[in-house]
Scaffold this active site. Sequence first.
Site, PDB file in Angstrom:
ATOM      1  N   THR A  23      -1.715   2.596   4.657  1.00  0.00           N
ATOM      2  CA  THR A  23      -0.782   3.707   4.525  1.00  0.00           C
ATOM      3  C   THR A  23       0.254   3.629   5.633  1.00  0.00           C
ATOM      4  O   THR A  23      -0.059   3.133   6.704  1.00  0.00           O
ATOM      5  CB  THR A  23      -1.583   5.018   4.727  1.00  0.00           C
ATOM      6  OG1 THR A  23      -2.539   5.128   3.689  1.00  0.00           O
ATOM      7  CG2 THR A  23      -0.737   6.263   4.777  1.00  0.00           C
ATOM      8  N   THR A  75       1.741   6.922   0.829  1.00  0.00           N
ATOM      9  CA  THR A  75       0.758   5.916   0.421  1.00  0.00           C
ATOM     10  C   THR A  75       0.626   5.890  -1.099  1.00  0.00           C
ATOM     11  O   THR A  75       0.928   6.886  -1.767  1.00  0.00           O
ATOM     12  CB  THR A  75      -0.627   6.229   1.043  1.00  0.00           C
ATOM     13  OG1 THR A  75      -1.570   5.231   0.654  1.00  0.00           O
ATOM     14  CG2 THR A  75      -1.147   7.584   0.611  1.00  0.00           C
ATOM     15  N   SER A 122       0.816  -1.218   0.000  1.00  0.00           N
ATOM     16  CA  SER A 122       0.000   0.000   0.000  1.00  0.00           C
ATOM     17  C   SER A 122       0.849   1.268   0.000  1.00  0.00           C
ATOM     18  O   SER A 122       0.310   2.371   0.087  1.00  0.00           O
ATOM     19  CB  SER A 122      -0.930   0.004   1.211  1.00  0.00           C
ATOM     20  OG  SER A 122      -0.183   0.145   2.401  1.00  0.00           O
ATOM     21  N   ARG A 130      -7.580  10.643  -8.573  1.00  0.00           N
ATOM     22  CA  ARG A 130      -7.989  10.643  -7.156  1.00  0.00           C
ATOM     23  C   ARG A 130      -6.782  10.876  -6.236  1.00  0.00           C
ATOM     24  O   ARG A 130      -5.742  10.256  -6.366  1.00  0.00           O
ATOM     25  CB  ARG A 130      -8.643   9.312  -6.819  1.00  0.00           C
ATOM     26  CG  ARG A 130      -9.142   9.166  -5.383  1.00  0.00           C
ATOM     27  CD  ARG A 130      -8.157   8.458  -4.493  1.00  0.00           C
ATOM     28  NE  ARG A 130      -8.744   8.105  -3.187  1.00  0.00           N
ATOM     29  CZ  ARG A 130      -8.034   7.710  -2.141  1.00  0.00           C
ATOM     30  NH1 ARG A 130      -6.732   7.616  -2.225  1.00  0.00           N
ATOM     31  NH2 ARG A 130      -8.626   7.399  -1.007  1.00  0.00           N
ATOM     32  N   VAL A 131      -6.961  11.780  -5.275  1.00  0.00           N
ATOM     33  CA  VAL A 131      -5.977  12.011  -4.225  1.00  0.00           C
ATOM     34  C   VAL A 131      -6.660  11.713  -2.901  1.00  0.00           C
ATOM     35  O   VAL A 131      -7.814  12.099  -2.689  1.00  0.00           O
ATOM     36  CB  VAL A 131      -5.479  13.479  -4.263  1.00  0.00           C
ATOM     37  CG1 VAL A 131      -4.668  13.808  -3.021  1.00  0.00           C
ATOM     38  CG2 VAL A 131      -4.669  13.728  -5.533  1.00  0.00           C
ATOM     39  N   GLY A 132      -5.982  11.016  -2.010  1.00  0.00           N
ATOM     40  CA  GLY A 132      -6.579  10.651  -0.731  1.00  0.00           C
ATOM     41  C   GLY A 132      -6.182  11.597   0.390  1.00  0.00           C
ATOM     42  O   GLY A 132      -5.787  12.746   0.169  1.00  0.00           O
ATOM     43  N   THR A 168      -4.532   6.184   8.881  1.00  0.00           N
ATOM     44  CA  THR A 168      -4.600   5.190   7.814  1.00  0.00           C
ATOM     45  C   THR A 168      -6.065   4.818   7.629  1.00  0.00           C
ATOM     46  O   THR A 168      -6.851   4.894   8.571  1.00  0.00           O
ATOM     47  CB  THR A 168      -3.777   3.941   8.173  1.00  0.00           C
ATOM     48  OG1 THR A 168      -3.878   2.981   7.127  1.00  0.00           O
ATOM     49  CG2 THR A 168      -4.256   3.296   9.464  1.00  0.00           C
ATOM     50  N   GLY A 169      -6.435   4.438   6.416  1.00  0.00           N
ATOM     51  CA  GLY A 169      -7.810   4.005   6.214  1.00  0.00           C
ATOM     52  C   GLY A 169      -8.463   4.644   5.010  1.00  0.00           C
ATOM     53  O   GLY A 169      -7.782   5.098   4.082  1.00  0.00           O
ATOM     54  N   GLY A 220      -9.361   7.061   2.973  1.00  0.00           N
ATOM     55  CA  GLY A 220      -8.970   8.459   2.903  1.00  0.00           C
ATOM     56  C   GLY A 220     -10.026   9.383   2.352  1.00  0.00           C
ATOM     57  O   GLY A 220     -10.109  10.548   2.752  1.00  0.00           O
TER      58      GLY A 220
HETATM   59  N1  GLY Z   1      -5.407   6.390   3.409  1.00  0.00           N
HETATM   60  C1  GLY Z   1      -4.891   6.313   2.108  1.00  0.00           C
HETATM   61  C2  GLY Z   1      -5.833   6.741   1.085  1.00  0.00           C
HETATM   62  O1  GLY Z   1      -7.030   6.595   1.232  1.00  0.00           O
HETATM   63  O2  GLY Z   1      -5.381   7.234   0.074  1.00  0.00           O
END
Ligand code: GLY
Length: 353
Positions: A208, A226, A71, A236-238, A259-260, A262
């Site tokens: 992440t 990540t 990841s 897409r950006v998290g 983490t999770g 995003g």
């Molecule tokens: N937590 C990483 C993401 O969702 O991009």
Amino acid sequence: MTRTAAIAGLLALSLPAQASSGLPFIINTWGGPFTAATDAAYLSLQNPATSALDAVQVGCSTCERNQCDGSVGFGGSPDENCETTLDAMIMDGTTMKSGAVAGLRRIKDAIAVARYVLEYTTHTLLAGDLATQFAVSNGFPLSNLTTAEQAARCTAWREDNCQPNYRINVTPDPKSSCGPYTGTALNSTSPAYKRAITPDASQTSHDTISMIAIHASGIMAAGTSTNGATWKVPGRVGDGPITGSGSYVDGDIGGCGATGDGDIMMRFLPCYQAVENLRQGMSPKLAAEDAVKRILRKYPEGSYGIVVVDKYGEHGGAGSGWTFTYAFRGGSMNATEVVSVPPLNETRLVMQA
Ligand code: GLY
């Protein structure tokens, strides 16, 4: 003392707190393959000339190079076009300055480029192809971030009609077809619209590394790296590169790493919230739980995890939707320890690779 601070103090006393093991101190999201990053960052701080920012960079770079669980770094979380893009940020707890890159293409060293943004610009966030151009102009080599294993995975995903994916309210039906997709007309007051904005519980195929470092001098830094969410819509950006979401640190108070999911977490700035909770007198554990519960109020079905540490190295975590783990090493510890955090909301316990 305010009434809120007094209540927070009483609650903190009633919750198990992880005492500090001393400085220097490293803490980061996830155990297992992520402990190599903890060790690398901790060992780097044995040299007093290494700064807290350096240690965070060393730790996150370790994951970018060995891919941790897939990841972080190259070869993971391909988008619909089978491209891996990277998000990273790094934050100085003394100046509150952060540097970040989002949707970084064809460059492996995302946290190092984020550090360049911090050190060599007065900006906070560079994105996409132009972030790549900035990296190349500063000597970072271009690389292919797609591995043979990832290419095979992409072929299988397309053969499975691009399932799962993140599309909603489009034709053809994204639950059974690949794109190209076209948006359908929406009535934002209809029950169907409300269902459509509820996140799909199957979308948990990412996590992440987020890390906080406390130098022996007490100076703090934090960072996140990540490759985002698997089968994401290109572009897409998290939460990773968002200050206060992926991570956050105020050296007068403490730090946080997340983490999770995003897309959901970045709507709540959970790490900013957790550090502000510390400032109000909550313990790290309570600060983390409060920040996660604020997300759960609106999105009970996501997968979330945050780790919080105060400036002395006392720490705690909270998560939901999976059994979140975090790793730490501080003081004179001979090895990294991993803490397992039971989910606040036990509706989804499966953590996918
Ligand atoms: N937590 C990483 C993401 O969702 O991009």
